[in-house]
Motif scaffolding. Structure first.
Motif, PDB file in Angstrom:
ATOM      1  N   VAL A  60       0.494  -1.251   0.248  1.00 41.35           N
ATOM      2  CA  VAL A  60       0.083   0.358  -0.386  1.00 41.35           C
ATOM      3  C   VAL A  60       1.153   0.677   0.174  1.00 41.35           C
ATOM      4  N   LYS A  61       1.780   1.079   0.630  1.00 43.39           N
ATOM      5  CA  LYS A  61       3.180   2.795   0.784  1.00 43.39           C
ATOM      6  C   LYS A  61       3.610   2.267  -0.309  1.00 43.39           C
ATOM      7  N   GLU A  62       3.784   1.120  -1.118  1.00 40.34           N
ATOM      8  CA  GLU A  62       4.156   1.839  -2.561  1.00 40.34           C
ATOM      9  C   GLU A  62       3.278   2.486  -3.962  1.00 40.34           C
ATOM     10  N   GLN A  63       1.520   2.580  -3.118  1.00 39.05           N
ATOM     11  CA  GLN A  63       1.006   2.550  -3.786  1.00 39.05           C
ATOM     12  C   GLN A  63       0.797   4.261  -3.308  1.00 39.05           C
ATOM     13  N   GLY A  64       2.040   4.908  -3.082  1.00 43.15           N
ATOM     14  CA  GLY A  64       1.435   6.392  -1.849  1.00 43.15           C
ATOM     15  C   GLY A  64       1.128   6.757  -0.991  1.00 43.15           C
ATOM     16  N   VAL A  65       0.624   5.756  -0.590  1.00 38.61           N
ATOM     17  CA  VAL A  65      -1.383   5.675   0.115  1.00 38.61           C
ATOM     18  C   VAL A  65      -0.273   6.637   1.798  1.00 38.61           C
ATOM     19  N   ASP A  66      -0.192   7.376   2.273  1.00 41.10           N
ATOM     20  CA  ASP A  66       0.049   7.170   3.863  1.00 41.10           C
ATOM     21  C   ASP A  66      -0.803   6.902   4.976  1.00 41.10           C
ATOM     22  N   VAL A  67       0.442   5.655   5.155  1.00 35.26           N
ATOM     23  CA  VAL A  67      -0.483   4.868   6.442  1.00 35.26           C
ATOM     24  C   VAL A  67       0.263   4.739   7.482  1.00 35.26           C
ATOM     25  N   ILE A  68      -1.577   4.667   8.615  1.00 35.60           N
ATOM     26  CA  ILE A  68      -1.268   5.134  10.071  1.00 35.60           C
ATOM     27  C   ILE A  68      -1.171   3.611   9.963  1.00 35.60           C
ATOM     28  N   ASP A  69      -0.304   3.641  10.991  1.00 30.60           N
ATOM     29  CA  ASP A  69      -0.031   1.900  11.752  1.00 30.60           C
ATOM     30  C   ASP A  69      -0.354   1.797  13.365  1.00 30.60           C
ATOM     31  N   LEU A  70      -1.467   1.098  13.187  1.00 27.03           N
ATOM     32  CA  LEU A  70      -2.285   0.710  14.421  1.00 27.03           C
ATOM     33  C   LEU A  70      -1.958  -1.027  14.695  1.00 27.03           C
TER      34      LEU A  70
ATOM     35  N   VAL B 277       1.595  -3.039  14.723  1.00 27.44           N
ATOM     36  CA  VAL B 277       2.355  -4.677  15.810  1.00 27.44           C
ATOM     37  C   VAL B 277       2.822  -3.314  16.942  1.00 27.44           C
ATOM     38  N   GLY B 278       2.790  -4.838  18.002  1.00 26.60           N
ATOM     39  CA  GLY B 278       2.750  -3.490  19.548  1.00 26.60           C
ATOM     40  C   GLY B 278       4.341  -2.753  19.682  1.00 26.60           C
ATOM     41  N   ASP B 279       4.558  -2.480  19.083  1.00 27.22           N
ATOM     42  CA  ASP B 279       6.005  -1.518  18.979  1.00 27.22           C
ATOM     43  C   ASP B 279       6.201  -0.045  19.271  1.00 27.22           C
ATOM     44  N   PRO B 280       6.543   0.674  20.577  1.00 28.05           N
ATOM     45  CA  PRO B 280       5.693   1.724  20.770  1.00 28.05           C
ATOM     46  C   PRO B 280       6.575   2.095  20.306  1.00 28.05           C
ATOM     47  N   ASP B 281       6.081   3.281  19.388  1.00 26.73           N
ATOM     48  CA  ASP B 281       6.282   5.166  18.405  1.00 26.73           C
ATOM     49  C   ASP B 281       7.659   5.597  20.266  1.00 26.73           C
ATOM     50  N   GLN B 282       7.710   6.025  20.554  1.00 23.47           N
ATOM     51  CA  GLN B 282       8.463   6.571  21.490  1.00 23.47           C
ATOM     52  C   GLN B 282       9.706   5.724  21.956  1.00 23.47           C
TER      53      GLN B 282
ATOM     54  N   VAL C 283       0.512   8.634  28.310  1.00 22.11           N
ATOM     55  CA  VAL C 283       0.075   8.948  26.832  1.00 22.11           C
ATOM     56  C   VAL C 283      -0.819   7.903  26.381  1.00 22.11           C
ATOM     57  N   TYR C 284      -0.190   6.848  26.413  1.00 20.95           N
ATOM     58  CA  TYR C 284      -1.283   6.111  26.166  1.00 20.95           C
ATOM     59  C   TYR C 284      -3.143   5.638  25.963  1.00 20.95           C
ATOM     60  N   LYS C 285      -3.510   6.529  27.851  1.00 21.89           N
ATOM     61  CA  LYS C 285      -4.979   6.706  28.213  1.00 21.89           C
ATOM     62  C   LYS C 285      -5.049   7.966  27.082  1.00 21.89           C
ATOM     63  N   GLN C 286      -4.295   8.322  27.327  1.00 28.21           N
ATOM     64  CA  GLN C 286      -4.592   9.871  25.898  1.00 28.21           C
ATOM     65  C   GLN C 286      -5.401   9.379  24.053  1.00 28.21           C
ATOM     66  N   ARG C 287      -4.025   8.804  24.437  1.00 29.58           N
ATOM     67  CA  ARG C 287      -5.181   7.524  22.447  1.00 29.58           C
ATOM     68  C   ARG C 287      -5.876   6.798  22.729  1.00 29.58           C
TER      69      ARG C 287
ATOM     70  N   PHE D  27      -6.306  -2.542  17.703  1.00 29.09           N
ATOM     71  CA  PHE D  27      -5.511  -1.631  17.409  1.00 29.09           C
ATOM     72  C   PHE D  27      -4.259  -1.249  18.298  1.00 29.09           C
ATOM     73  N   ALA D  28      -3.424  -1.289  18.102  1.00 22.87           N
ATOM     74  CA  ALA D  28      -2.130  -1.087  19.439  1.00 22.87           C
ATOM     75  C   ALA D  28      -1.868   0.288  18.845  1.00 22.87           C
ATOM     76  N   LEU D  29      -2.009   0.878  20.343  1.00 21.18           N
ATOM     77  CA  LEU D  29      -1.634   2.361  20.661  1.00 21.18           C
ATOM     78  C   LEU D  29      -0.418   3.383  20.537  1.00 21.18           C
ATOM     79  N   THR D  30       0.398   2.723  19.183  1.00 19.48           N
ATOM     80  CA  THR D  30       1.208   3.042  19.293  1.00 19.48           C
ATOM     81  C   THR D  30       1.418   4.567  18.003  1.00 19.48           C
ATOM     82  N   GLN D  31       0.456   5.146  17.824  1.00 21.63           N
ATOM     83  CA  GLN D  31       0.613   6.265  17.611  1.00 21.63           C
ATOM     84  C   GLN D  31      -0.038   7.501  17.733  1.00 21.63           C
ATOM     85  N   THR D  32       0.336   8.736  17.173  1.00 18.34           N
ATOM     86  CA  THR D  32      -0.188   9.824  18.540  1.00 18.34           C
ATOM     87  C   THR D  32      -1.622  10.195  18.189  1.00 18.34           C
ATOM     88  N   VAL D  33      -1.504  10.945  19.867  1.00 15.56           N
ATOM     89  CA  VAL D  33      -3.243  11.678  19.352  1.00 15.56           C
ATOM     90  C   VAL D  33      -4.099  11.764  18.054  1.00 15.56           C
ATOM     91  N   GLU D  34      -2.823  12.918  16.976  1.00 17.47           N
ATOM     92  CA  GLU D  34      -3.936  13.546  16.057  1.00 17.47           C
ATOM     93  C   GLU D  34      -3.503  12.466  15.623  1.00 17.47           C
TER      94      GLU D  34
END
Length: 385
Positions: free
Chosen positions: A24-34, A36-41, A295-299, A364-371
């Motif tokens: 999907v990324k190869e098609q130029g899509v802005d992917v939001i990855d929720l 794999v449970g890998d902390p983003d911080q 942080v995770y609670k807000q997300r 869903f993994a909470l590994t992206q910002t609130v935004e």
């Protein structure tokens, strides 16, 4: 060309997701990855600084101890006492692991002969089943059903299965369902293990990812648990150290000894510089853990609000950084995850990837910002569900 054990494996869940995401990324899509449970911080700075100092110490460059540095096991024992209220002898009741995945995969080798049974939850982390199969054991599935609060029904296990059972895996707070277990349930597990002579392996990787005042109990808090089991603790999620590969097992000394014999013949121990950084993580202020939980609670709250508005049924989690939601009835979990990826550029994990009893759900993994989570919710709201 490959062995039967390799040929029998299903595609590894998260590798398959990565392949789909890449297309999907190869098609130029802005992917939001929720997915794999890998902390983003990043790993907290005081831990990184400790690692840098340890790497410069030539004494860390040689083979480490197979069972782990005494200082690391002592730090693990202190942490267990201070955070969980359990007393551990670091010399005989603690063992360093190269991440808890390694421990899950290897401990069946110590306790299963070919044909022996291991009780494996479903839905669950796939390695419980795979580690059992690699050891020549037979996985017996324990369904985790919503009507049972995603706890296994121990009374439903057939007697002929129990006669062959040597090992049982459990995991609370739970991945993928985010369910929690009470001390009362752990007491039932201890009684079950004693009655049936079963080794209990409690994978407690999410013990400190908690919200709303909830505190996750240790399995070892229960009287008699030290007689029948061990508990795995990982620094990966608690301290944003997934890539560092450091964890520890604590519990019954005979089980620890048997597990240690496997490890001494398979690996050469964890890099001592990583263990020294682990000591810093365990012994320092735990405010960094509290801050990440906030942080995770807000997300979590942001995602729950959006999913509720779309009519998706969710059990609000009080632990882990996962949200386990029912998919709309007209979709399978794979079809729904494919819809999210292909039509909205959102990666989420189909429940069936964690086992047959995960069908009908998505994680869903909470590994992206609130935004970014708000953006994901906005994209999902545009779908025809």
């Amino acid at each position: 060309m490959y062995s039967d054990r390799i040929n029998a494996l299903p595609p590894y869940l998260f590798a398959t997701i990565d392949e789909a995401k890449a297309k999907v990324k190869e098609q130029g899509v802005d992917v939001i990855d929720l997915g794999v449970g890998d902390p983003d911080q990043p790993t907290h700075q005081h831990i990184v600084d400790s690692m840098c100092e340890a790497v410069r110490d030539p004494s860390t460059h040689r083979y480490p101890s197979y069972s782990g540095m005494p200082a690391f096991r002592e730090a693990a024992a202190r942490w267990c006492k201070e955070t969980k209220g359990i007393d551990i002898d670091p010399a005989t009741e603690a063992l360093t692991m190269i991440g808890s995945k390694e421990g899950v995969a290897h401990i069946p080798l110590a306790f299963l002969n070919p044909g022996d049974v291991a009780l494996v939850p479903d839905p669950a982390y796939p390695v419980y089943k795979i580690g059992t199969q690699f050891a020549g054991g037979v996985p017996h599935i324990m369904p985790l059903l919503e009507e049972n609060d995603f706890l296994p029904d121990l009374d439903s296990i057939p007697k002929d299965v129990l006669e062959k059972t040597k090992l049982m895996f459990m995991n609370y707070p739970n991945n993928p369902t985010s369910a929690t277990a009470s001390l009362k349930f752990f007491e039932e597990v201890v009684d079950f293990a004693r009655e049936n002579e079963v080794v209990i392996v409690h994978d407690n990787a999410y013990s400190d990812m908690v919200y709303d005042g909830y505190e996750a109990p240790s399995f070892l808090n229960v009287d008699g648990a030290m007689d029948v089991g061990v508990e795995f603790y990982s620094l990966s999620k608690t301290y944003n150290m997934t890539g560092w590969r450091i964890a520890f097992a604590v519990g019954n000394k005979d089980i620890i000894t048997g597990f240690g014999k496997v490890k001494s013949n398979i690996d050469s121990g964890a890099f001592e510089a990583v263990q020294k950084a682990g000591i810093t993580a365990l012994d320092s202020s735990q405010q960094c853990v509290t801050d990440m939980n906030n942080v995770y609670k807000q997300r979590r709250d942001t995602l729950l609000k959006g999913l509720d508005a779309m009519g998706l049924a969710v059990n609000p989690p009080k632990a882990t950084f996962y949200v386990w939601a029912r998919v709309p009835e007209k979709y399978s979990s794979i079809d729904f995850s494919s819809l999210l990826l292909e039509e909205a550029g959102i990666v989420a994990t189909p429940g069936v990837g964690f086992g047959d009893y995960g069908e009908g759900y998505i994680r869903f993994a909470l590994t992206q910002t609130v935004e970014r989570i708000e953006e994901a919710v906005g994209r999902m709201e545009k779908l025809d569900l």
